[in-house]
Design a protein around this motif. Structure first.
Motif, PDB file in Angstrom:
ATOM      1  N   ALA A 281      50.978  43.385  32.686  1.00  0.00           N
ATOM      2  CA  ALA A 281      49.626  42.816  32.695  1.00  0.00           C
ATOM      3  C   ALA A 281      48.713  43.475  31.670  1.00  0.00           C
ATOM      4  O   ALA A 281      47.929  42.800  30.996  1.00  0.00           O
ATOM      5  N   LEU A 282      48.797  44.795  31.522  1.00  0.00           N
ATOM      6  CA  LEU A 282      47.914  45.479  30.573  1.00  0.00           C
ATOM      7  C   LEU A 282      48.277  45.140  29.126  1.00  0.00           C
ATOM      8  O   LEU A 282      47.401  45.102  28.255  1.00  0.00           O
TER       9      LEU A 282
ATOM     10  N   LYS B  31      41.518  41.110  31.576  1.00  0.00           N
ATOM     11  CA  LYS B  31      42.278  41.514  32.763  1.00  0.00           C
ATOM     12  C   LYS B  31      42.290  40.404  33.812  1.00  0.00           C
ATOM     13  O   LYS B  31      43.304  40.169  34.484  1.00  0.00           O
ATOM     14  N   ILE B  32      41.160  39.733  33.962  1.00  0.00           N
ATOM     15  CA  ILE B  32      41.074  38.637  34.932  1.00  0.00           C
ATOM     16  C   ILE B  32      42.006  37.499  34.524  1.00  0.00           C
ATOM     17  O   ILE B  32      42.692  36.896  35.350  1.00  0.00           O
ATOM     18  N   LEU B  33      42.042  37.208  33.231  1.00  0.00           N
ATOM     19  CA  LEU B  33      42.858  36.100  32.736  1.00  0.00           C
ATOM     20  C   LEU B  33      44.352  36.379  32.876  1.00  0.00           C
ATOM     21  O   LEU B  33      45.135  35.470  33.151  1.00  0.00           O
ATOM     22  N   THR B  34      44.747  37.631  32.694  1.00  0.00           N
ATOM     23  CA  THR B  34      46.180  37.945  32.709  1.00  0.00           C
ATOM     24  C   THR B  34      46.708  38.233  34.112  1.00  0.00           C
ATOM     25  O   THR B  34      47.921  38.181  34.342  1.00  0.00           O
ATOM     26  N   GLY B  35      45.816  38.546  35.055  1.00  0.00           N
ATOM     27  CA  GLY B  35      46.258  38.727  36.440  1.00  0.00           C
ATOM     28  C   GLY B  35      47.169  39.916  36.623  1.00  0.00           C
ATOM     29  O   GLY B  35      46.987  40.967  36.008  1.00  0.00           O
ATOM     30  N   ARG B  36      48.208  39.715  37.456  1.00  0.00           N
ATOM     31  CA  ARG B  36      49.107  40.825  37.822  1.00  0.00           C
ATOM     32  C   ARG B  36      50.550  40.535  37.417  1.00  0.00           C
ATOM     33  O   ARG B  36      51.492  40.973  38.053  1.00  0.00           O
ATOM     34  N   VAL B  37      50.734  39.771  36.326  1.00  0.00           N
ATOM     35  CA  VAL B  37      52.089  39.465  35.838  1.00  0.00           C
ATOM     36  C   VAL B  37      52.715  40.733  35.278  1.00  0.00           C
ATOM     37  O   VAL B  37      52.008  41.705  34.959  1.00  0.00           O
ATOM     38  N   PRO B  38      54.045  40.782  35.150  1.00  0.00           N
ATOM     39  CA  PRO B  38      54.688  41.956  34.549  1.00  0.00           C
ATOM     40  C   PRO B  38      54.097  42.268  33.176  1.00  0.00           C
ATOM     41  O   PRO B  38      53.955  41.379  32.340  1.00  0.00           O
TER      42      PRO B  38
END
Length: 436
Positions: free
Chosen positions: A99-100, A90-97
């Motif tokens: 994200a999950l 989750k930290i690596l992917t951040g809040r991009v569209p």
């Protein structure tokens, strides 16, 4: 009619009949191989030689790595590793569209590599991330597709039992070199699926609302580091020559036991019996399969089947691009109804000599055949990762198949890059000095 053609037809026809009759693949391989050699040898000699080939086929030091990597994977599967990798992803992917979805993909790559099982990755990640994603408004089928599409990456990203098996059947190709060669194709597979998921998420408006503070990120990272260190210790030790792949598998078991029993404290001593038993059962199946396939490998070599197939393919075209395309098509088809291990054991002796005649390295071919067969694990009618992914997502296969098409296209593009651009798989082994 040549002996190679007769033996080849006997193997093909008898194997199909036996498999359709519900005979286990290992038994079917042995029986069809004995039948194929009978026109050349008498029954007693054929059976005696077959028994000798089983024994010699499994009397290989490298094979000891397989049960230990299986055991390490089972310990990790039940040792609370998955949730820590998900939080770290989750930290690596951040809040991009989406994200999950990206979290699922990254976690699959990490957990699949640690556990050595695409099925375990699909099951663990799907069951943990799926409910969170649904609560955040993600479509269930959208999450199922990204989970299914990226779960096989762990079979390419080392450590990988599949690549160890290929090393054996290909005549002793360096396991360390194969491990290095699997990184870039496996990561490209995952990234290509994340690109597809990104554009679908933008279209559907999936955006993460969760915010992780710096303090939370630091805590999550610290919790995940011990799990990630397993890959660093095992692969780093093999690459540095500190220990062999076989010794590395034992290190993986000891490390995962210490981590799960004493550090995370997620399994107890009473759980070890079940873990050891499951690992032993899985090991028995794989080792016997390798032994039975050794009979077929010997029959093929004795009767000249690989040379005959090579001659037939080269009569179609002498263009490497066309021949490699045909080989990929055959492997993709085979992968849809046959598990990876028996397919590698059967088709490596057939296609490797052909690819070598074009100048392809045994290392690159190993990644190419594994990549093809990994696609089969997410393709009907026998795709075990596909069915596990659908089950844990609590959806239907007909709902996800159409939505998987963009992922298949992306994965196929990476397969073509792996096939026709040697550096995709060979750059790291060359950099590490495994092949001059």
């Amino acid at each position: 009619m040549s002996i190679a053609l007769v033996s080849g037809l006997i193997i093909a026809v008898s194997l199909i009949i036996l498999l359709l009759g519900g005979i286990p693949i290992s038994i079917a391989l042995g029986i069809s191989s004995i039948l194929a050699i009978l026109p050349t040898l008498n029954f007693d000699a054929a059976v005696l030689t077959g028994a000798q080939r089983i024994f010699s086929g499994i009397s290989v030091f490298t094979l000891i790595a397989i049960p230990f990597f299986i055991l390490a994977g089972n310990i990790m599967n039940k040792g609370g590793i998955a949730i820590r990798l998900i939080n770290f992803a989750k930290i690596l992917t951040g809040r991009v569209p989406g994200a999950l979805a990206h979290t699922n993909a990254v976690a699959n790559m990490m957990f699949g590599a640690i556990s050595g099982s695409g099925v375990a990755a699909a099951s663990a990640m799907g069951s943990m991330i799926g409910p969170i994603a649904e609560k955040d408004g993600y479509d269930r089928d959208y999450m199922a597709t990204i989970n299914i599409a990226t779960a096989p990456t762990g079979l390419l990203i080392p450590p990988s039992n599949v690549l160890i098996t290929y090393s054996l059947v290909s005549g002793g190709t360096s396991v360390a070199a194969l491990f290095m060669a699997g990184y870039i194709p496996g990561i490209l597979w995952g990234i290509s699926c994340m690109i597809v998921a990104y554009f679908i998420a933008r279209k559907k408006g999936y955006r993460s609302t969760e915010h992780v503070t710096l303090k939370q990120a630091a805590r999550i990272t610290l919790e995940a580091i011990p799990s990630l260190l397993l890959i660093l210790i095992v692969i780093g030790g093999i690459i540095a020559g500190v220990f062999t792949a076989t010794e590395g598998s034992i290190v993986a078991v000891v490390y995962s036991l210490i981590l799960s029993l004493f550090f995370y404290k997620t399994i107890k001593f009473k759980d070890l019996y079940e873990i050891f038993r499951d690992s032993a059962e899985m090991t028995g199946i794989i080792i016997f399969l390798i032994g039975a396939s050794s009979i077929m490998a010997w029959v093929m070599a004795f009767t000249g089947i690989p040379a005959a197939i090579s001659k037939s393919l080269l009569s179609i075209s002498n263009n490497p691009i066309i021949i490699l395309l045909i080989i990929n098509a055959v492997l993709l088809f085979v992968g849809t109804f046959m598990d990876i291990t028996p397919a590698i054991l059967i088709f490596t002796p057939i296609f490797l000599p052909i690819c070598k005649s074009f100048g392809m390295s045994a290392i690159q071919f190993g990644i190419m055949i594994t990549f093809n067969l990994c696609i089969g694990t997410i393709t009907p009618p026998v795709g075990n990762i596909l069915f596990v992914g659908v089950k844990v997502a609590k959806t239907k296969i007909e709902n996800v198949m159409k939505k998987l098409i963009p992922y298949y296209i992306a994965i196929f593009i990476v397969l073509m890059l792996t096939t026709y651009i040697p550096n995709v798989s060979m750059w790291l082994p060359l950099l590490m000095g495994y092949k001059k």
